[in-house]
Scaffold this motif. Structure first.
Motif, PDB file in Angstrom:
ATOM      1  N   VAL A 110       0.851  -1.190   0.000  1.00 31.20           N
ATOM      2  CA  VAL A 110       0.000   0.000   0.000  1.00 31.20           C
ATOM      3  C   VAL A 110       0.888   1.242   0.000  1.00 31.20           C
ATOM      4  O   VAL A 110       1.892   1.312   0.711  1.00 31.20           O
ATOM      5  CB  VAL A 110      -0.933  -0.007   1.224  1.00 31.20           C
ATOM      6  N   HIS A 111       0.512   2.223  -0.816  1.00 26.67           N
ATOM      7  CA  HIS A 111       1.339   3.415  -0.949  1.00 26.67           C
ATOM      8  C   HIS A 111       0.483   4.625  -1.330  1.00 26.67           C
ATOM      9  O   HIS A 111      -0.658   4.487  -1.784  1.00 26.67           O
ATOM     10  CB  HIS A 111       2.426   3.197  -2.010  1.00 26.67           C
ATOM     11  N   ASN A 112       1.060   5.808  -1.123  1.00 21.17           N
ATOM     12  CA  ASN A 112       0.478   7.069  -1.576  1.00 21.17           C
ATOM     13  C   ASN A 112      -0.876   7.328  -0.906  1.00 21.17           C
ATOM     14  O   ASN A 112      -1.920   7.397  -1.548  1.00 21.17           O
ATOM     15  CB  ASN A 112       0.331   7.078  -3.097  1.00 21.17           C
ATOM     16  N   VAL A 113      -0.834   7.486   0.423  1.00 24.25           N
ATOM     17  CA  VAL A 113      -2.047   7.711   1.213  1.00 24.25           C
ATOM     18  C   VAL A 113      -1.873   8.981   2.048  1.00 24.25           C
ATOM     19  O   VAL A 113      -0.823   9.187   2.672  1.00 24.25           O
ATOM     20  CB  VAL A 113      -2.341   6.513   2.128  1.00 24.25           C
ATOM     21  N   VAL A 114      -2.904   9.816   2.070  1.00 21.54           N
ATOM     22  CA  VAL A 114      -2.923  11.045   2.848  1.00 21.54           C
ATOM     23  C   VAL A 114      -4.105  10.978   3.814  1.00 21.54           C
ATOM     24  O   VAL A 114      -5.237  10.694   3.410  1.00 21.54           O
ATOM     25  CB  VAL A 114      -3.064  12.281   1.941  1.00 21.54           C
ATOM     26  N   VAL A 115      -3.843  11.242   5.105  1.00 17.03           N
ATOM     27  CA  VAL A 115      -4.896  11.316   6.124  1.00 17.03           C
ATOM     28  C   VAL A 115      -4.751  12.664   6.822  1.00 17.03           C
ATOM     29  O   VAL A 115      -3.764  12.901   7.525  1.00 17.03           O
ATOM     30  CB  VAL A 115      -4.776  10.165   7.140  1.00 17.03           C
ATOM     31  N   ARG A 116      -5.765  13.555   6.653  1.00 18.90           N
ATOM     32  CA  ARG A 116      -5.622  14.911   7.159  1.00 18.90           C
ATOM     33  C   ARG A 116      -6.928  15.411   7.807  1.00 18.90           C
ATOM     34  O   ARG A 116      -8.023  15.034   7.406  1.00 18.90           O
ATOM     35  CB  ARG A 116      -5.259  15.895   6.033  1.00 18.90           C
ATOM     36  N   ASN A 117      -6.753  16.256   8.767  1.00 17.99           N
ATOM     37  CA  ASN A 117      -7.843  17.068   9.309  1.00 17.99           C
ATOM     38  C   ASN A 117      -8.983  16.222   9.880  1.00 17.99           C
ATOM     39  O   ASN A 117     -10.154  16.555   9.740  1.00 17.99           O
ATOM     40  CB  ASN A 117      -8.389  18.017   8.231  1.00 17.99           C
ATOM     41  N   LEU A 118      -8.627  15.131  10.562  1.00 19.59           N
ATOM     42  CA  LEU A 118      -9.631  14.243  11.138  1.00 19.59           C
ATOM     43  C   LEU A 118      -9.419  14.092  12.642  1.00 19.59           C
ATOM     44  O   LEU A 118      -8.280  14.078  13.123  1.00 19.59           O
ATOM     45  CB  LEU A 118      -9.558  12.854  10.490  1.00 19.59           C
ATOM     46  N   THR A 119     -10.511  13.947  13.354  1.00 20.94           N
ATOM     47  CA  THR A 119     -10.498  13.652  14.775  1.00 20.94           C
ATOM     48  C   THR A 119     -10.675  12.150  14.959  1.00 20.94           C
ATOM     49  O   THR A 119     -11.583  11.552  14.372  1.00 20.94           O
ATOM     50  CB  THR A 119     -11.630  14.407  15.488  1.00 20.94           C
ATOM     51  N   PHE A 120      -9.788  11.545  15.751  1.00 24.62           N
ATOM     52  CA  PHE A 120      -9.868  10.106  16.043  1.00 24.62           C
ATOM     53  C   PHE A 120     -10.150   9.927  17.532  1.00 24.62           C
ATOM     54  O   PHE A 120      -9.432  10.475  18.370  1.00 24.62           O
ATOM     55  CB  PHE A 120      -8.566   9.401  15.686  1.00 24.62           C
ATOM     56  N   ARG A 121     -11.187   9.152  17.846  1.00 18.28           N
ATOM     57  CA  ARG A 121     -11.565   8.908  19.232  1.00 18.28           C
ATOM     58  C   ARG A 121     -11.928   7.436  19.428  1.00 18.28           C
ATOM     59  O   ARG A 121     -12.624   6.832  18.606  1.00 18.28           O
ATOM     60  CB  ARG A 121     -12.790   9.746  19.633  1.00 18.28           C
ATOM     61  N   GLY A 122     -11.464   6.884  20.535  1.00 22.37           N
ATOM     62  CA  GLY A 122     -11.939   5.594  20.995  1.00 22.37           C
ATOM     63  C   GLY A 122     -11.641   4.425  20.089  1.00 22.37           C
ATOM     64  O   GLY A 122     -12.446   3.485  20.016  1.00 22.37           O
ATOM     65  N   ALA A 123     -10.498   4.427  19.414  1.00 24.03           N
ATOM     66  CA  ALA A 123     -10.144   3.281  18.571  1.00 24.03           C
ATOM     67  C   ALA A 123      -9.982   2.045  19.437  1.00 24.03           C
ATOM     68  O   ALA A 123      -9.400   2.092  20.523  1.00 24.03           O
ATOM     69  CB  ALA A 123      -8.860   3.559  17.797  1.00 24.03           C
ATOM     70  N   THR A 124     -10.476   0.918  18.949  1.00 21.73           N
ATOM     71  CA  THR A 124     -10.366  -0.335  19.698  1.00 21.73           C
ATOM     72  C   THR A 124      -9.033  -1.035  19.483  1.00 21.73           C
ATOM     73  O   THR A 124      -8.744  -2.037  20.137  1.00 21.73           O
ATOM     74  CB  THR A 124     -11.505  -1.284  19.299  1.00 21.73           C
ATOM     75  N   ASP A 125      -8.224  -0.543  18.558  1.00 21.58           N
ATOM     76  CA  ASP A 125      -6.854  -1.012  18.363  1.00 21.58           C
ATOM     77  C   ASP A 125      -6.028   0.258  18.166  1.00 21.58           C
ATOM     78  O   ASP A 125      -6.051   1.131  19.026  1.00 21.58           O
ATOM     79  CB  ASP A 125      -6.779  -1.960  17.168  1.00 21.58           C
ATOM     80  N   ASP A 126      -5.279   0.387  17.077  1.00 21.88           N
ATOM     81  CA  ASP A 126      -4.600   1.643  16.776  1.00 21.88           C
ATOM     82  C   ASP A 126      -5.577   2.606  16.105  1.00 21.88           C
ATOM     83  O   ASP A 126      -6.486   2.185  15.384  1.00 21.88           O
ATOM     84  CB  ASP A 126      -3.427   1.401  15.827  1.00 21.88           C
ATOM     85  N   ALA A 127      -5.353   3.906  16.303  1.00 25.19           N
ATOM     86  CA  ALA A 127      -6.118   4.892  15.541  1.00 25.19           C
ATOM     87  C   ALA A 127      -5.659   4.874  14.081  1.00 25.19           C
ATOM     88  O   ALA A 127      -6.481   4.826  13.165  1.00 25.19           O
ATOM     89  CB  ALA A 127      -5.959   6.276  16.152  1.00 25.19           C
ATOM     90  N   ILE A 128      -4.334   4.907  13.859  1.00 31.96           N
ATOM     91  CA  ILE A 128      -3.762   4.773  12.517  1.00 31.96           C
ATOM     92  C   ILE A 128      -2.590   3.815  12.615  1.00 31.96           C
ATOM     93  O   ILE A 128      -1.669   4.024  13.412  1.00 31.96           O
ATOM     94  CB  ILE A 128      -3.293   6.125  11.952  1.00 31.96           C
ATOM     95  N   ASN A 129      -2.612   2.773  11.796  1.00 32.09           N
ATOM     96  CA  ASN A 129      -1.535   1.794  11.758  1.00 32.09           C
ATOM     97  C   ASN A 129      -0.993   1.716  10.332  1.00 32.09           C
ATOM     98  O   ASN A 129      -1.749   1.545   9.378  1.00 32.09           O
ATOM     99  CB  ASN A 129      -2.066   0.418  12.170  1.00 32.09           C
ATOM    100  N   VAL A 130       0.321   1.846  10.198  1.00 33.31           N
ATOM    101  CA  VAL A 130       0.990   1.763   8.897  1.00 33.31           C
ATOM    102  C   VAL A 130       1.931   0.567   8.968  1.00 33.31           C
ATOM    103  O   VAL A 130       2.821   0.532   9.819  1.00 33.31           O
ATOM    104  CB  VAL A 130       1.769   3.051   8.578  1.00 33.31           C
TER     105      VAL A 130
END
Length: 542
Positions: free
Chosen positions: A336-356
């Motif tokens: 997986v490549h070329n991904v942008v994640v911007r301007n978001l609120t992350f709450r209460g993830a049951t594992d990681d909020a963002i995993n790369v």
């Protein structure tokens, strides 16, 4: 296990503690009774043992449950484990997962002011569907206060028991639910209990100030929609600095969904369908979307961006990468490549909020607000590279950002994990800011660190960290390459250390980030103002 001693105890006590630790050969740092530290003790059991814990009854062991946890395995005993010294004012917090109860009136709990294992205050999740604040004085438990609650076996809860003066307060997942006044125990140790119940415990944290949600602490922010953007006002443009801008591995910088269509989503079904779609796509998220628990796969060539300052996801997280596979030691063609994640609120993830993971590359994580999850907020691992993490605010969370998941994963990680962290606001996140293994160079510049009670940047397992132009405020151990496990290498320069912060513990040489990309440092003295004004959601143009 990492037991903390405050610098304010003075150079003589510091020297004596160092000698004691060397002689004992057990503890990383030494806790001093009466020290004015905010952090008295922390144990996440990632070292694989439970040194320093005294047990009574039950079957206690450190096991793997996602991360390592301390488990009480049986339901046939009144099991307790205590640690620490005779603290007076204390806040004892832990993540607790009930597994099974042996009948009614049983509970799993955190303990405060424990007199050995037989007498203590406790805050428990009961098999009768309640939260119980109570005490034991060598005999049966006595209830001081209780409140109804849904107690589900197999679910993680965060319990915090505060004992300040004669006031006792109990919190579940950051919300005060019970309180009482009692003077039986003026001081004592911290602990855990499975009262004829089995449970897993993790992330034990003992402080001498109230925790998040307490009267002197900042409240946990709740996402609030501060504007109502018109349809189509979706800021999909922009380009990263740092490693995500580098041409490598067949990818020219990080452009996300550029060149593809734009869709707007406001339901979980729409969002999950969009992030998994093949081909370039710009995904505009409107409002807070609750997604199913777990990690949700993001396909290549995606820009996922929030509209305004009230967009985000709760209940789950994003997985940017193929399934984990230790046998793969070089980047696969379909990484997986070329991904942008911007301007978001992350709450209460049951594992990681963002995993790369799994050799994913050219990822830009920018201007997000992340807190209150289960494991990491932004974890990057398993050979991933050419990633920039910028202008994010992280808070109300312990295990913040991990880079490289394991000391034994050199086959996948060596020569990779090239990541830039810049202009992030690490707001009272105790550890992993980031914790780094193998990556080089890992470039950490112009970030604002405030009151990180364990460490700022921890560089280990032969990683090479370049830490420059940052502002550290009330950070006892800002930069170290001797945190835990195999040592790494770090170079720290041109940083500000304010309000009794410590100094870098660094050695070795590190590749220069300038060999890969151009960058300009902000004046480190201005970084606090720059980052607090610019990090987080609602700060990028359309």
């Amino acid at each position: 296990m990492r037991i903390r001693k405050e610098r304010s105890a003075g150079p003589l006590l510091t020297a004596l503690a160092a000698v004691t630790a060397a002689l004992l050969g057990v503890l990383t740092l030494v806790a001093v009774p009466g020290a004015s530290a905010a952090t008295l003790l922390g144990d996440d059991f990632e070292d694989g043992d439970a040194a320093g814990w005294s047990k009574s009854g039950g079957s206690w062991s450190v096991v793997a449950d996602g991360s390592r946890v301390y488990r009480q395995g049986g339901t046939g005993a009144d099991a307790r484990a205590v640690t620490g010294v005779g603290w007076s004012d204390q806040s004892v917090q832990a993540r607790v997962k009930p597994i099974a109860f042996n009948g009614g009136g049983r509970y799993v709990a955190v303990l405060a002011r424990a007199q050995g294992t037989g007498s203590h205050y406790f805050l428990g999740l009961s098999s009768t569907g309640s939260v119980v604040l109570g005490k034991r004085s060598g005999g049966a438990p006595a209830t001081l206060d209780s409140a109804p609650a849904a107690v589900t076996a197999g679910r993680w809860y965060t319990l915090r028991l505060e004992a300040f003066g004669t006031t006792l307060r109990g919190f579940v997942d950051g919300v005060e639910v019970v309180s009482a006044t009692d003077s039986a125990f003026p001081s004592g140790r911290a602990g855990l209990a499975g009262h004829y119940a089995s449970a897993a415990f993790d992330d034990v944290l003992v402080t001498d100030v109230p925790g998040p949600g307490g009267p002197s602490a900042s409240p946990t922010p709740t996402p609030t929609v501060t504007d109502t953007p018109p349809p189509g006002s979706c800021p999909t443009s922009g380009a990263p600095a740092g490693f995500a801008s580098v041409d490598a591995w067949g990818q020219n910088g990080t452009t996300g969904g550029a060149g593809g269509p734009t869709v707007e989503v406001d339901t979980a079904g729409e969002l999950l369908a969009a992030i998994g779609r093949s081909g370039p796509l710009n995904i505009c998220v409107r409002g807070m979307i609750t997604v199913p628990a777990g990690m949700h796969d993001v396909a290549s060539d995606k820009t996922i961006v929030g509209i305004g300052s009230g967009a985000g996801i709760s209940g789950g997280g994003f997985n940017i990468g193929l399934p984990a596979d230790d046998a793969v030691t070089s980047p696969p063609a379909d990484a997986v490549h070329n991904v942008v994640v911007r301007n978001l609120t992350f709450r209460g993830a049951t594992d990681d909020a963002i995993n790369v993971q799994m050799f994913s590359h050219h990822v830009w994580i920018d201007h997000n607000d992340l807190c209150c999850g289960y494991d990491g907020l932004v974890d990057i691992k398993r050979g991933s590279s050419y990633v920039t993490v910028s202008w994010n605010r992280t808070h109300d969370h312990t295990k913040n950002m991990l880079l490289g998941h394991d000391d034994d994963n050199g086959a996948q990680d060596t020569g990779r994990l090239k990541v830039t962290y810049h202009h992030n606001w690490f707001d009272r996140t105790p550890q992993r800011n980031p914790r780094v293994r193998f990556g080089e160079p890992v470039h950490v510049f112009n970030n604002y660190y405030v009151y990180n009670t364990d460490t700022g940047v921890a560089c280990q397992a032969d990683a090479g960290c370049l830490v420059e132009g940052n502002y550290f405020e009330r950070v006892e151990e800002p930069v170290t390459n001797h945190y835990a496990g195999p040592s790494g290498r770090c170079v720290a320069r041109d940083n500000v250390f304010a309000d009794d912060s410590g100094r870098p513990d660094c050695s070795g040489t590190v590749q220069e980030a300038s060999a890969y990309y151009r960058y300009t440092l902000d004046d480190p003295a201005s970084v606090k103002a720059i980052v607090t004004a610019g990090a987080g959601v609602g700060k990028i143009g359309g």
